[in-house]
Design a protein around this motif. Structure first.
Motif, mmCIF file in Angstrom:
data_model
loop_
_atom_site.group_PDB
_atom_site.id
_atom_site.type_symbol
_atom_site.label_atom_id
_atom_site.label_comp_id
_atom_site.label_asym_id
_atom_site.label_seq_id
_atom_site.Cartn_x
_atom_site.Cartn_y
_atom_site.Cartn_z
ATOM 1 N N LEU A 35 0.840 -1.008 0.125
ATOM 2 C CA LEU A 35 -0.193 0.144 0.305
ATOM 3 C C LEU A 35 0.747 1.568 0.283
ATOM 4 O O LEU A 35 1.633 1.636 0.951
ATOM 5 N N VAL A 46 -2.995 6.922 -3.655
ATOM 6 C CA VAL A 46 -2.959 5.514 -2.395
ATOM 7 C C VAL A 46 -2.658 4.887 -3.723
ATOM 8 O O VAL A 46 -4.289 4.291 -4.354
ATOM 9 N N ILE A 48 -2.238 0.293 -4.596
ATOM 10 C CA ILE A 48 -2.266 -0.862 -4.366
ATOM 11 C C ILE A 48 -0.535 -1.213 -5.649
ATOM 12 O O ILE A 48 -1.298 -1.758 -6.953
ATOM 13 N N GLY A 86 -7.521 6.630 1.340
ATOM 14 C CA GLY A 86 -6.798 5.631 1.549
ATOM 15 C C GLY A 86 -8.408 4.528 2.037
ATOM 16 O O GLY A 86 -8.519 2.952 0.674
ATOM 17 N N CYS A 89 -9.287 3.309 -2.158
ATOM 18 C CA CYS A 89 -8.530 2.816 -2.728
ATOM 19 C C CYS A 89 -8.842 1.146 -2.095
ATOM 20 O O CYS A 89 -8.492 -0.034 -2.527
ATOM 21 N N GLY A 90 -8.736 1.069 -0.923
ATOM 22 C CA GLY A 90 -9.364 -0.536 -0.229
ATOM 23 C C GLY A 90 -10.059 -0.513 -0.606
ATOM 24 O O GLY A 90 -10.035 -2.292 -0.539
ATOM 25 N N ALA A 93 -9.401 -2.423 -4.280
ATOM 26 C CA ALA A 93 -8.355 -3.389 -3.791
ATOM 27 C C ALA A 93 -8.962 -4.776 -3.657
ATOM 28 O O ALA A 93 -8.924 -5.914 -4.392
ATOM 29 N N ALA A 101 -1.771 -6.550 2.240
ATOM 30 C CA ALA A 101 -0.719 -5.632 2.248
ATOM 31 C C ALA A 101 0.027 -5.328 3.279
ATOM 32 O O ALA A 101 -0.196 -5.677 4.541
ATOM 33 N N ALA A 123 -7.849 3.019 4.177
ATOM 34 C CA ALA A 123 -7.528 1.200 3.608
ATOM 35 C C ALA A 123 -8.634 0.122 4.420
ATOM 36 O O ALA A 123 -8.344 -0.813 4.326
#
Length: 193
Positions: A35, A46, A48, A86, A89-90, A93, A101, A123
């Protein structure tokens, strides 16, 4: 008698202050996703990222500019925006099949309560498994903007216009930041990212 120099020129990205190769080498050994949280003066990214022999592979990426599309009226690099980026992005992901991560802060110093750890918390709250110590996470009132709202409430109108002109120009009263934060977080949950 020795000839020449023992001086070795560092790699370009190390000289530019962009990459800590020793830390990167240790992370490459773990064979897990990273991350990556990068905060500039204006924005937040942010991502991955997986390390591959042929080069890094970005699996998912979230940018604070995406928050504007969801209606975010606050700053694009403050603690709340880093958390929300974040969080976004989480969610992306998890949709891409990444479940865990490790945090990569690059060359930044690991300062307790810093914005980078707000991105980590976002995240984690989205559902990613990332190891961390609870003591590094910023306080909840900083993440959701309550500290900003409390400060704004203590100002008279002239000071408010001076300190929060950008918020006011976008149509956000700083005292409403915590509610606006929750509203955008709910929009991220509802959006198909």
């Amino acid at each position: 008698m020795a000839h020449g120099s023992n001086y070795k020129v560092a790699f370009r990205r190390r000289r530019e202050g962009k990459t800590d190769y020793a830390a990167r080498f240790r992370m490459a050994d773990l064979n897990t996703s990273r991350l990556v949280v990068r905060v500039s003066n204006a924005n937040v990214i942010v991502q991955i990222i997986n390390i591959r022999p042929e080069g890094d592979e970005t699996i998912v990426s979230a940018h604070s500019k995406e928050l504007r599309k969801l209606g975010w009226l606050g700053g694009s690099s403050n603690t709340s925006a880093v958390y929300l980026t974040g969080y976004l992005c989480g969610k992306k992901a998890l949709n891409a099949g990444v479940e865990n991560a490790i945090l990569d802060i690059g060359l930044r110093s690991p300062i307790r309560g810093s914005k980078i750890f707000a991105g980590l918390k976002g995240a984690v709250d989205a559902g990613l498994e990332i190891p961390y110590g609870e003591s590094v996470i910023p306080q909840e009132d900083r993440i959701n903007g309550q500290s900003v709202a409390d400060y704004a409430a203590s100002l008279d109108e002239e000071e408010l216009n001076k300190h929060f002109s950008q918020y006011l120009a976008r149509g956000l009263q700083p005292v409403d930041l915590p509610n606006h934060f929750e509203e955008i977080k709910n929009k991220i949950d509802e959006a198909e990212v």
